[in-house]
Design a protein around this motif. Structure first.
Motif, PDB file in Angstrom:
ATOM      1  N   VAL A  34     -17.289  -1.394 -99.491  1.00 29.53           N
ATOM      2  CA  VAL A  34     -15.906  -1.244 -99.036  1.00 29.53           C
ATOM      3  C   VAL A  34     -15.871  -1.018 -97.529  1.00 29.53           C
ATOM      4  O   VAL A  34     -16.901  -0.786 -96.884  1.00 29.53           O
ATOM      5  N   ASN A  35     -14.660  -1.059 -96.972  1.00 32.53           N
ATOM      6  CA  ASN A  35     -14.425  -0.748 -95.565  1.00 32.53           C
ATOM      7  C   ASN A  35     -13.378   0.356 -95.520  1.00 32.53           C
ATOM      8  O   ASN A  35     -12.209   0.128 -95.836  1.00 32.53           O
ATOM      9  N   THR A  36     -13.799   1.569 -95.156  1.00 39.10           N
ATOM     10  CA  THR A  36     -12.889   2.722 -95.182  1.00 39.10           C
ATOM     11  C   THR A  36     -12.042   2.831 -93.912  1.00 39.10           C
ATOM     12  O   THR A  36     -11.304   3.794 -93.750  1.00 39.10           O
ATOM     13  N   ASN A  49      -1.865   1.447 -92.802  1.00 43.68           N
ATOM     14  CA  ASN A  49      -3.302   1.584 -92.555  1.00 43.68           C
ATOM     15  C   ASN A  49      -3.683   2.975 -92.088  1.00 43.68           C
ATOM     16  O   ASN A  49      -4.606   3.598 -92.622  1.00 43.68           O
ATOM     17  N   ASP A  50      -2.966   3.464 -91.062  1.00 46.47           N
ATOM     18  CA  ASP A  50      -3.286   4.781 -90.498  1.00 46.47           C
ATOM     19  C   ASP A  50      -3.070   5.884 -91.526  1.00 46.47           C
ATOM     20  O   ASP A  50      -3.810   6.872 -91.558  1.00 46.47           O
ATOM     21  N   ILE A  51      -2.040   5.724 -92.373  1.00 46.83           N
ATOM     22  CA  ILE A  51      -1.751   6.765 -93.375  1.00 46.83           C
ATOM     23  C   ILE A  51      -2.818   6.759 -94.466  1.00 46.83           C
ATOM     24  O   ILE A  51      -3.237   7.817 -94.953  1.00 46.83           O
ATOM     25  N   PHE A  52      -3.267   5.557 -94.865  1.00 48.55           N
ATOM     26  CA  PHE A  52      -4.370   5.480 -95.826  1.00 48.55           C
ATOM     27  C   PHE A  52      -5.563   6.298 -95.327  1.00 48.55           C
ATOM     28  O   PHE A  52      -6.135   7.120 -96.054  1.00 48.55           O
ATOM     29  N   ILE A  53      -5.949   6.044 -94.090  1.00 43.68           N
ATOM     30  CA  ILE A  53      -7.124   6.712 -93.504  1.00 43.68           C
ATOM     31  C   ILE A  53      -6.882   8.207 -93.389  1.00 43.68           C
ATOM     32  O   ILE A  53      -7.732   9.033 -93.745  1.00 43.68           O
ATOM     33  N   SER A  54      -5.683   8.565 -92.908  1.00 47.17           N
ATOM     34  CA  SER A  54      -5.331   9.984 -92.739  1.00 47.17           C
ATOM     35  C   SER A  54      -5.337  10.707 -94.080  1.00 47.17           C
ATOM     36  O   SER A  54      -5.858  11.819 -94.201  1.00 47.17           O
ATOM     37  N   ASN A  55      -4.772  10.081 -95.110  1.00 46.35           N
ATOM     38  CA  ASN A  55      -4.767  10.683 -96.454  1.00 46.35           C
ATOM     39  C   ASN A  55      -6.184  10.938 -96.943  1.00 46.35           C
ATOM     40  O   ASN A  55      -6.488  11.989 -97.519  1.00 46.35           O
ATOM     41  N   SER A  68       3.871  -4.908-103.221  1.00 47.17           N
ATOM     42  CA  SER A  68       5.146  -5.400-102.705  1.00 47.17           C
ATOM     43  C   SER A  68       5.926  -6.153-103.779  1.00 47.17           C
ATOM     44  O   SER A  68       5.344  -6.816-104.638  1.00 47.17           O
ATOM     45  N   SER A  69       7.249  -6.065-103.701  1.00 45.76           N
ATOM     46  CA  SER A  69       8.099  -6.794-104.651  1.00 45.76           C
ATOM     47  C   SER A  69       7.979  -8.302-104.459  1.00 45.76           C
ATOM     48  O   SER A  69       8.354  -9.076-105.338  1.00 45.76           O
ATOM     49  N   THR A  70       7.429  -8.721-103.317  1.00 43.76           N
ATOM     50  CA  THR A  70       7.224 -10.162-103.090  1.00 43.76           C
ATOM     51  C   THR A  70       5.916 -10.661-103.686  1.00 43.76           C
ATOM     52  O   THR A  70       5.662 -11.863-103.705  1.00 43.76           O
ATOM     53  N   GLY A  71       5.059  -9.737-104.128  1.00 43.63           N
ATOM     54  CA  GLY A  71       3.844 -10.154-104.835  1.00 43.63           C
ATOM     55  C   GLY A  71       2.531  -9.786-104.178  1.00 43.63           C
ATOM     56  O   GLY A  71       1.499  -9.773-104.829  1.00 43.63           O
ATOM     57  N   PHE A  72       2.531  -9.464-102.867  1.00 46.43           N
ATOM     58  CA  PHE A  72       1.236  -9.129-102.255  1.00 46.43           C
ATOM     59  C   PHE A  72       0.876  -7.679-102.556  1.00 46.43           C
ATOM     60  O   PHE A  72       1.736  -6.849-102.873  1.00 46.43           O
ATOM     61  N   PHE A  73      -0.406  -7.381-102.418  1.00 45.46           N
ATOM     62  CA  PHE A  73      -0.958  -6.076-102.789  1.00 45.46           C
ATOM     63  C   PHE A  73      -1.838  -5.599-101.647  1.00 45.46           C
ATOM     64  O   PHE A  73      -2.825  -6.251-101.304  1.00 45.46           O
ATOM     65  N   ARG A  74      -1.453  -4.504-101.011  1.00 41.74           N
ATOM     66  CA  ARG A  74      -2.263  -3.938 -99.924  1.00 41.74           C
ATOM     67  C   ARG A  74      -3.138  -2.830-100.503  1.00 41.74           C
ATOM     68  O   ARG A  74      -2.619  -1.884-101.095  1.00 41.74           O
ATOM     69  N   LEU A  75      -4.444  -2.969-100.340  1.00 45.82           N
ATOM     70  CA  LEU A  75      -5.402  -2.064-100.987  1.00 45.82           C
ATOM     71  C   LEU A  75      -6.308  -1.407 -99.959  1.00 45.82           C
ATOM     72  O   LEU A  75      -6.825  -2.065 -99.058  1.00 45.82           O
TER      73      LEU A  75
END
Length: 1078
Positions: free
Chosen positions: A136-138, A167-173, A187-194
């Motif tokens: 993974v890439n953290t 992105n910044d919030i993911f890392i901060s969390n 997203s309601s449009t279909g993409f998935f940010r992981l």
């Protein structure tokens, strides 16, 4: 005729049993060192204290720990939702936006010239212990886009660009809470940010079928609970491709439902037909079990007759109105999904009678096929009942069009701007690449996870009445990590903790078995995440425990239970005290069990760190790797440490910042000191002039702190039990959800007395090893606590050699005072001799293949008499999570056999229908990714592949277990078997759990007495009982919030796009992308 006067002298058998008892107990005592262990504990009794465990306090302590942990996850998700909404508020939509992002499927992909392809740039990936050793890439999140969504669509690009702020919030969390796992935005449009970034692996067809909008966490967060009636037209006009699309639409709608929703499916022609007649006139919970049941029945639908929808609509309204009036169903959203190829009238009178003016029931309409003749009527129905109209002309249209209803149902919640946090039921993450590996290495009961999610809304004032849902943010919580907060050592030998949902379904429980063996592979059971607490705690026949926990109460309950260990073969009677409470701010309830005797007490003894450190460093010592002595998952630098290494570094001051369990460490140090003399004792035995007796292989001990010591008397090549106590031997190790089998068995046996058994687990497939184990205790005043268990593992050859040497009389034996056969020998063909354990399993037999078998399988006549005489008591056990061979066959299952042309015709039909789709429907999704082939082909194959592979289905079974009555020391009897009589003698082998059986061999009783097996028997229910069980609605706790109505909702946005336009530029861009992906 056999000699009816044959007599086996009981006194001879008694003499053999006495000698055998003495010899095996000498071996077990000598090579285990049990007496030394017990003496050391006796020596320290003056300095120990034994305290009562207060279950009421303990359950609250555990619940508060779990609350804190889950609370931190909720805070992380809230931060993500706030950030996403702010980012959208200040983002202006740009239809011509060009923006590069990391597409998870294209990462690190180069073209033929060695250049990174579009959206597939260089992306650093490193193996990470915290994320199941995946690369993974953290520092970066990635974007996953389903195959049927164009990855450069303007909506996708704008959404990806806007959500970069996450992105910044993911890392901060992750920095604030290092126990966080995957964080994401769907997203309601279909993409998935992981986050963290990972390379996504497509399936064997190069397709990414994962769509975040189908996942439970998305659907539950996007909508409030709902009652859905699916009404499908099966008239003659729906034949062929239309019916295939309609069935796929039903299945897709079913996939959007969860355990807080209720559903029924009605088919209509000129009359109303319930797909499941058992569910007539009612709503059933949309759990996994019921959804899959509906899907099977939907596949059987056949078209015929004329379509008259009026009766079906009236029936649907009647069901929904009655449910609301009687307090049944979700008591929130209600909707009818009408699937048809046309409506000849608009049924205004039906809506006037049942739904207007309040319009409490929304009506969603799905027009199937190309014919638009009645489109205006079908749209009118939806638009005048606060629903949504969609036109579905191909299989590829289904997914996107079905999702529209979720956006409509979410409008009131979005306008209210209520961010309800939801927690999903337990589920198995089948998306990750190493799922199969996890199936084989982790405790089944803790493979599952739950997700916490929150909806993300548009805060823009100009679109407020439209109630625009931007998507859903969430994070996964492995249930293993939650249950670690209720440490095993505090619960005793047989104690355990468990979690359930507001619906009474199990999230975590040591008796939950979500997988089953399918050939050589482990697969999830069809109903793995809708296993009710009453299925695991089946002794709670009145469901007192379940009811109280579902209601969110705090309390206690005592039950006498029949438990079973060693794969359910060895029953034991326990008195369990249950303690339970609710987990605040979640729909979960937590429970724990303390067993009377073992779970009542905990003892403490103090030793200095210096003294303990010296003994804990000995090479024969290990600790339970799955327990948490020190928290190694917080600091990334600690993740590669084993628990023992972490303990050592903490105690020596090298890692003072490690968070460690001081109570458990003190117990471990004390146990290390008390057990230290055993290491010297075992070593001394190996150095004696005579050495170790051949066949004695491993000495071992375990303590309540998860500490183990073991000494290998024999080298790997010489050992029959090569895998015993190896890391793969989970059954015999301390794990996060159970003590070892030998420890649990010893705890129920008399302390100081050895219990002998042949392990039946995967590490002893040859049935050639035997274990002897005993418990050791400490006493302080009136209290006695189990301190540990100690034993020896031996080759079965050793016991056999001892037995056969004893069980024979020489020819010069004085037989003058013997009444019966003399000299008697187990080597004679006249008798069969056995050593059997207290559960009826054979340890020694002339036939080596009998070892490990239940004695009743080998000799049903003698076992029947032993049961009749009360020597072995039958214990009936139940398994409500069993899998049985299915006797049900689909009506179409025999067609290929009855008609050799069927396969050819089906194939031609499939090819023709897909060609027709391609030529006539020419739809953008189909051109991009040939979804017709992707969608239709598996459906064709699956329908026949199913007939071969789906031979197992969930069922209930009962099976027997047996326990020997130790108060009966000996018996003998004669069995009459037709023309002969069979004598047998049973003698208890003193100071053990074994009996010796000598049986007359020349009288065959197999005609009169069938063998007695432990095979489970399926509990069959008649049609009425089965129906009542299927539709029964147990007590459940409804989610607290409901958003079904808002006065400012813009209901005029009710669909109407009848076709998808295709731009030439978009077509070629899509085609190029598709070729790159291939």
């Amino acid at each position: 005729m056999a000699d009816a006067q044959m007599r086996i002298p009981p006194e001879t058998v008694q003499q053999w049993a006495s000698i055998f008892s003495e010899q095996i107990n000498i071996i077990a005592a000598k090579y285990s060192g049990a007496a030394l262990f017990q003496k050391k504990l006796k020596d320290v009794e003056p300095i120990i204290r034994i305290e009562d465990v207060d279950g009421k306090v303990l359950v609250q302590d555990f619940a508060e720990e779990i609350e804190r942990m889950l609370g931190s996850k909720m805070k992380s998700v809230k931060r993500l939702a706030d950030t996403a909404e702010d980012a959208d508020l200040y983002h202006e939509y740009n239809a011509t936006l060009e923006f590069d992002y990391y597409n998870s499927m294209l990462l690190n992909t180069m073209d033929e010239e060695g250049n990174y392809i579009d959206l597939g740039g260089e992306f650093q990936l490193e193996e990470n212990e915290h994320f199941n050793k995946l690369s993974v890439n953290t520092l970066q999140s990635v974007i996953q886009v389903p195959t049927n969504v164009y990855n450069k669509d303007p909506d996708i690009l704008n959404g990806v660009y806007m959500s970069e702020a996450l992105n910044d919030i993911f890392i901060s969390n992750f920095q604030k809470d290092p126990t966080l796992t995957w964080q994401y935005f769907g997203s309601s449009t279909g993409f998935f940010r992981l986050y963290p970034g990972i390379k996504w692996t497509p399936d064997s067809n190069g397709v990414v079928s994962f769509d975040c909008r189908n996942r439970n966490w998305y659907i539950q967060a996007a909508t409030s609970p709902k009652d859905i009636i699916i009404v499908v037209d099966i008239s003659g006009s729906m034949k062929g491709l239309k019916m295939t699309i309609a069935k796929h639409t039903i299945n897709t709608i079913l996939d959007t439902l969860g355990e807080n929703d209720f559903v029924n499916v009605i088919a209509y022609t000129d009359y109303v037909r319930y797909v499941e007649p058992c569910f007539k006139g009612t709503l059933v919970q949309a759990d996994l079990d019921n959804r899959e049941h509906f899907k099977l029945l939907v596949q059987e639908l056949q078209v015929k007759g004329e379509g008259k929808v009026k009766k079906a609509m009236k029936e649907s309204f009647r069901i929904l109105n009655e449910a609301a009036a009687n307090g049944q169903g979700s008591l929130c959203n209600q909707a009818i999904m009408l699937i048809t190829d046309g409506a000849m009238e608009d049924f205004e009178s039906v809506f006037e009678e049942f739904n207007w003016p309040e319009k409490k029931v929304r009506v969603f309409t799905y027009l199937i096929g190309r014919d638009m003749t009645f489109a205006s009527n079908v749209k009118w129905i939806a638009c005048n009942n606060k629903g949504y109209y969609t036109h579905i002309s191909t299989l590829a249209d289904v997914q996107e069009n079905v999702m529209e209803y979720l956006h409509v149902l979410s409008r009131p919640m979005v306008i209210d701007h209520d961010h309800d946090i939801i927690w999903t039921e337990a589920y198995m993450d089948s998306v990750l690449p190493n799922t199969e590996q996890l199936f084989n290495t982790m405790a089944q009961s803790l493979l599952l996870m739950t997700s916490v999610a929150m909806p993300v809304f548009s805060k823009k004032k100009e679109t407020l009445s439209h109630g625009i849902l931007l998507g859903v943010v969430g994070t996964d919580v492995p249930l293993l990590e939650v249950m670690k907060l209720a440490p095993r050592y505090k619960l005793g030998v047989h104690g355990y903790a468990f979690l359930i949902t507001n619906n009474g379904y199990i999230l975590a429980h040591p008796d939950l078995r979500p997988l089953y063996k399918h050939g050589k592979k482990l697969k999830p059971k069809p109903n793995y995440n809708s296993v009710d607490l009453s299925d695991a705690e089946w002794e709670d026949t009145e469901e007192i425990l379940r009811t109280a926990m579902v209601k969110g109460e705090t309390g206690t309950l005592t039950l006498d239970v029949r438990a079973a260990v060693d794969k359910g073969k060895r029953p034991m009677f326990l008195k369990n005290d249950y303690f339970y409470t609710t987990i605040n701010e979640t729909p979960f309830s937590f429970g724990m069990v303390l067993t009377r005797g073992h779970g009542q007490y905990m003892f403490y003894g103090n030793v200095s760190v210096e003294e303990g450190l010296h003994d804990i460093m000995q090479p024969d010592l290990t600790v339970a790797e799955e327990w948490t002595y020190c928290e190694t998952d917080i600091d990334p630098n600690h993740r590669k440490l084993t628990q023992l290494q972490a303990v050592m570094r903490y105690l020596t001051g090298k890692e003072p910042d490690l968070e460690c369990d001081e109570v458990l460490l003190q117990q471990t140090l004390f146990d290390a000191v008390v057990t230290a003399p055993l290491e010297a004792y075992w070593t001394a035995l190996m150095l004696t002039a005579d050495g170790v007796e051949t066949g004695v292989e491993t000495a071992f001990l375990g303590t309540r702190s998860g500490l183990m010591r073991l000494n290998r008397y024999a080298g790997t090549e010489q050992r029959t039990g090569k895998n015993f106590l190896s890391p793969s031997d989970k059954e015999n190790l301390f794990t996060v959800d159970h003590f070892p089998i030998w420890y649990r068995l010893a705890a129920e046996n008399t302390p100081g007395q050895f219990l002998y058994y042949v392990p039946a687990d995967d590490v002893n497939k040859g049935r050639n090893t035997v274990i002897a184990v005993t418990s050791v205790t400490v006493t302080s005043g009136p209290r006695t606590a189990v301190a540990g268990a100690i034993g020896v593992q031996m080759a079965l050859d050793l016991l056999e050699k001892q037995f056969w040497a004893i069980a024979k009389q020489s020819n010069d034996t004085d037989c003058s005072d013997v009444d019966g056969i003399c000299p008697l020998s187990c080597e004679s063909t006249d008798v069969s001799c056995y050593v059997v354990d207290n559960n009826g399993f054979i340890l020694i037999s002339e036939e080596r293949g009998d070892v490990g078998k239940f004695f009743g399988e080998v000799d049903g006549s003698v076992m029947s008499h032993l049961i009749k005489l009360g020597l072995y008591k039958r214990v009936t056990l139940y398994d409500y999570q069993a899998m049985c061979k299915s006797s049900h066959h689909h009506s179409s299952g025999a067609r290929p056999l009855l008609n050799p042309l069927y396969n050819l015709m089906a194939a031609l039909k499939w090819i023709f229908s897909n060609a027709l789709i391609f030529l006539l429907e020419f739809n953008v999704c189909g051109v991009w990714h040939s979804d017709y082939v992707v969608e239709a082909k598996p459906m064709y194959h699956a329908s026949h592949k199913q007939k071969k592979t789906e031979s197992m289905q969930p069922c209930d079974t009962e099976y027997p277990g047996f326990i020997y009555d130790t108060t009966i020391r000996e018996t003998n009897s004669i069995i009459k078997c037709g023309r002969c009589q069979k004598m047998f003698v049973l003698q208890q082998i003193a100071n053990s759990n074994l009996v010796m059986l000598v049986v007359q061999a020349d009288c065959d009783c197999s005609r009169q007495y069938s063998s007695i097996t432990l095979n489970p028997r399926e509990v069959k229910y008649n049609a009425t009982v089965k129906c009542n069980r299927m539709k029964s609605q147990k007590i459940r706790r409804r989610p607290e919030s409901c958003h079904a109505y808002h006065p400012h909702e813009n209901a005029k946005d009710c669909g109407g796009a009848s076709e998808i336009s295709l731009s030439v530029a978009l077509f070629f861009a899509s085609l190029i992308t598709s070729l790159v992906l291939r």
